[in-house]
Design a protein around this motif. Structure first.
Motif, PDB file in Angstrom:
ATOM      1  N   GLU A  92       0.778  -1.243   0.034  1.00 31.07           N
ATOM      2  CA  GLU A  92      -0.049   0.017  -0.106  1.00 31.07           C
ATOM      3  C   GLU A  92       0.956   1.291  -0.044  1.00 31.07           C
ATOM      4  N   HIS A  93       1.986   1.162   0.356  1.00 30.92           N
ATOM      5  CA  HIS A  93       2.885   2.244   0.515  1.00 30.92           C
ATOM      6  C   HIS A  93       4.255   2.167  -0.474  1.00 30.92           C
ATOM      7  N   ASN A  94       4.018   1.230  -1.319  1.00 31.41           N
ATOM      8  CA  ASN A  94       5.061   1.063  -2.273  1.00 31.41           C
ATOM      9  C   ASN A  94       6.724   0.964  -1.327  1.00 31.41           C
ATOM     10  N   GLY A  95       6.512   0.336  -0.458  1.00 29.86           N
ATOM     11  CA  GLY A  95       7.778   0.217   0.502  1.00 29.86           C
ATOM     12  C   GLY A  95       8.704  -1.032   0.015  1.00 29.86           C
ATOM     13  N   ILE A  96       9.718  -1.127   0.940  1.00 32.56           N
ATOM     14  CA  ILE A  96      10.649  -1.922   0.532  1.00 32.56           C
ATOM     15  C   ILE A  96      10.717  -3.099   2.002  1.00 32.56           C
ATOM     16  N   VAL A  97      10.601  -4.578   1.682  1.00 27.42           N
ATOM     17  CA  VAL A  97      10.824  -5.483   2.434  1.00 27.42           C
ATOM     18  C   VAL A  97      12.070  -6.021   2.426  1.00 27.42           C
ATOM     19  N   SER A  98      13.117  -6.166   3.493  1.00 31.97           N
ATOM     20  CA  SER A  98      14.556  -6.586   3.156  1.00 31.97           C
ATOM     21  C   SER A  98      14.986  -7.488   4.411  1.00 31.97           C
ATOM     22  N   SER A  99      15.918  -8.146   4.359  1.00 39.31           N
ATOM     23  CA  SER A  99      16.457  -9.169   5.609  1.00 39.31           C
ATOM     24  C   SER A  99      17.889  -9.266   5.350  1.00 39.31           C
ATOM     25  N   VAL A 100      18.333  -9.833   6.301  1.00 40.53           N
ATOM     26  CA  VAL A 100      19.844 -10.463   6.280  1.00 40.53           C
ATOM     27  C   VAL A 100      19.788 -11.467   6.996  1.00 40.53           C
ATOM     28  N   CYS A 101      20.882 -12.329   6.637  1.00 37.21           N
ATOM     29  CA  CYS A 101      21.295 -13.747   7.447  1.00 37.21           C
ATOM     30  C   CYS A 101      19.841 -14.429   7.782  1.00 37.21           C
ATOM     31  N   HIS A 102      19.773 -14.869   9.052  1.00 39.87           N
ATOM     32  CA  HIS A 102      18.426 -15.508   9.517  1.00 39.87           C
ATOM     33  C   HIS A 102      17.325 -14.739   9.611  1.00 39.87           C
ATOM     34  N   GLY A 103      17.483 -13.631   9.472  1.00 34.41           N
ATOM     35  CA  GLY A 103      16.521 -12.645   9.231  1.00 34.41           C
ATOM     36  C   GLY A 103      15.310 -12.877   8.204  1.00 34.41           C
ATOM     37  N   THR A 104      16.004 -13.567   6.913  1.00 32.81           N
ATOM     38  CA  THR A 104      15.477 -14.096   5.893  1.00 32.81           C
ATOM     39  C   THR A 104      13.986 -14.950   6.662  1.00 32.81           C
ATOM     40  N   ALA A 105      13.988 -15.537   7.770  1.00 32.88           N
ATOM     41  CA  ALA A 105      12.906 -16.294   8.307  1.00 32.88           C
ATOM     42  C   ALA A 105      11.693 -15.402   8.341  1.00 32.88           C
ATOM     43  N   GLY A 106      11.805 -13.979   8.574  1.00 28.10           N
ATOM     44  CA  GLY A 106      10.565 -13.154   8.519  1.00 28.10           C
ATOM     45  C   GLY A 106       9.845 -13.134   7.125  1.00 28.10           C
ATOM     46  N   LEU A 107      10.641 -13.360   6.066  1.00 27.52           N
ATOM     47  CA  LEU A 107       9.939 -13.414   4.751  1.00 27.52           C
ATOM     48  C   LEU A 107       9.063 -14.474   4.519  1.00 27.52           C
ATOM     49  N   VAL A 108       9.195 -15.633   5.207  1.00 23.90           N
ATOM     50  CA  VAL A 108       8.721 -16.960   4.725  1.00 23.90           C
ATOM     51  C   VAL A 108       7.314 -16.915   4.667  1.00 23.90           C
ATOM     52  N   ASN A 109       6.389 -16.231   5.545  1.00 25.92           N
ATOM     53  CA  ASN A 109       5.347 -16.427   5.595  1.00 25.92           C
ATOM     54  C   ASN A 109       4.377 -15.237   5.018  1.00 25.92           C
ATOM     55  N   LEU A 110       5.073 -14.165   4.414  1.00 26.16           N
ATOM     56  CA  LEU A 110       4.520 -12.937   3.932  1.00 26.16           C
ATOM     57  C   LEU A 110       3.748 -13.179   2.616  1.00 26.16           C
ATOM     58  N   LYS A 111       2.460 -12.798   2.669  1.00 23.68           N
ATOM     59  CA  LYS A 111       1.847 -13.027   1.434  1.00 23.68           C
ATOM     60  C   LYS A 111       1.294 -11.776   0.944  1.00 23.68           C
ATOM     61  N   LEU A 112       1.160 -12.007  -0.422  1.00 17.94           N
ATOM     62  CA  LEU A 112       0.652 -10.762  -1.082  1.00 17.94           C
ATOM     63  C   LEU A 112      -0.730 -10.669  -0.931  1.00 17.94           C
ATOM     64  N   LYS A 113      -1.574  -9.432  -1.376  1.00 19.13           N
ATOM     65  CA  LYS A 113      -3.051  -9.611  -1.370  1.00 19.13           C
ATOM     66  C   LYS A 113      -3.670 -10.628  -2.138  1.00 19.13           C
ATOM     67  N   ASN A 114      -2.879 -11.088  -3.399  1.00 18.27           N
ATOM     68  CA  ASN A 114      -3.590 -12.005  -4.116  1.00 18.27           C
ATOM     69  C   ASN A 114      -3.462 -13.618  -3.592  1.00 18.27           C
ATOM     70  N   GLY A 115      -2.841 -13.801  -2.425  1.00 14.22           N
ATOM     71  CA  GLY A 115      -2.564 -14.896  -1.882  1.00 14.22           C
ATOM     72  C   GLY A 115      -1.318 -15.680  -1.894  1.00 14.22           C
ATOM     73  N   GLU A 116      -0.598 -15.261  -3.005  1.00 22.28           N
ATOM     74  CA  GLU A 116       0.671 -15.904  -2.970  1.00 22.28           C
ATOM     75  C   GLU A 116       1.798 -15.229  -2.246  1.00 22.28           C
ATOM     76  N   TYR A 117       2.700 -16.066  -1.919  1.00 23.06           N
ATOM     77  CA  TYR A 117       3.966 -15.677  -1.030  1.00 23.06           C
ATOM     78  C   TYR A 117       4.833 -14.803  -1.728  1.00 23.06           C
ATOM     79  N   LEU A 118       5.069 -13.622  -0.935  1.00 21.40           N
ATOM     80  CA  LEU A 118       5.928 -12.610  -1.466  1.00 21.40           C
ATOM     81  C   LEU A 118       7.252 -13.100  -2.137  1.00 21.40           C
ATOM     82  N   VAL A 119       7.668 -14.490  -1.716  1.00 19.24           N
ATOM     83  CA  VAL A 119       9.230 -14.876  -2.314  1.00 19.24           C
ATOM     84  C   VAL A 119       8.903 -15.651  -3.508  1.00 19.24           C
ATOM     85  N   LYS A 120       7.653 -15.829  -3.769  1.00 23.59           N
ATOM     86  CA  LYS A 120       7.537 -16.508  -5.161  1.00 23.59           C
ATOM     87  C   LYS A 120       8.015 -15.838  -6.227  1.00 23.59           C
TER      88      LYS A 120
END
Length: 167
Positions: A92-120
């Motif tokens: 909604e705000h055209n932002g950035i989602v980033s991670s480093v090292c094990h922080g990438t764990a925070g990305l695994v469950n993020l889903k877009l509004k269409n239901g697809e995983y952000l990482v796909k």
């Protein structure tokens, strides 16, 4: 990342699942930047007083950065309030989602509004399970494997040589 963001003039808020103190690890005072922040009163105050998800207004942020350390695998990846904050900032705000090292764990469950995983269909880098000591008790306690989960969700996982920068 904190130093980079601050040097660029950004305000940085720390967020944790419950707010309040967050653990500090991997400190080596012979590394100048570690020593600088260990004795930085503002930074130490921020670590002792992280914000809870309820205190965050996503419209006021332009980026989310998931920091490393295996603690990111616990209570962060599955936290729906943190997920909602990240995805609102991203979608909604055209932002950035980033991670480093094990922080990438925070990305695994993020889903877009269409239901697809952000990482796909995205290139994701992080700390691979092949670098973990898989015989140790800590590894057996991990709730999931980052690389494996990203790949199962359609992401392409990349990593560089151990303890080397990777682009």
């Amino acid at each position: 990342a904190y130093d980079t963001f601050k040097q660029a003039g950004y305000t940085v808020d720390l967020l944790s699942p419950d707010g309040g103190p967050v653990p500090l690890s991997y400190i080596n005072t012979s590394i100048p930047i570690h020593k600088t922040y260990l004795y930085d009163n503002d930074f130490m105050f921020a670590l002792k007083n992280s914000k809870s998800p309820e205190q965050i207004d996503p419209s006021k942020y332009r980026a989310v950065h998931y920091v490393g350390g295996s603690n990111a695998m616990y209570q962060v990846a599955e936290n729906e309030a943190i997920q909602a904050i990240s995805m609102e900032i991203y979608e909604e705000h055209n932002g950035i989602v980033s991670s480093v090292c094990h922080g990438t764990a925070g990305l695994v469950n993020l889903k877009l509004k269409n239901g697809e995983y952000l990482v796909k269909n995205r290139r994701i880098s992080g700390y691979p399970e092949s670098y973990e000591n898989q015989r140790k008790a800590y590894f057996k306690e991990f709730p999931f494997l980052i690389q494996q989960t990203i790949e199962l969700r359609g992401g392409k996982f990349f990593h560089g040589a151990r303890n080397r920068a990777h682009m």
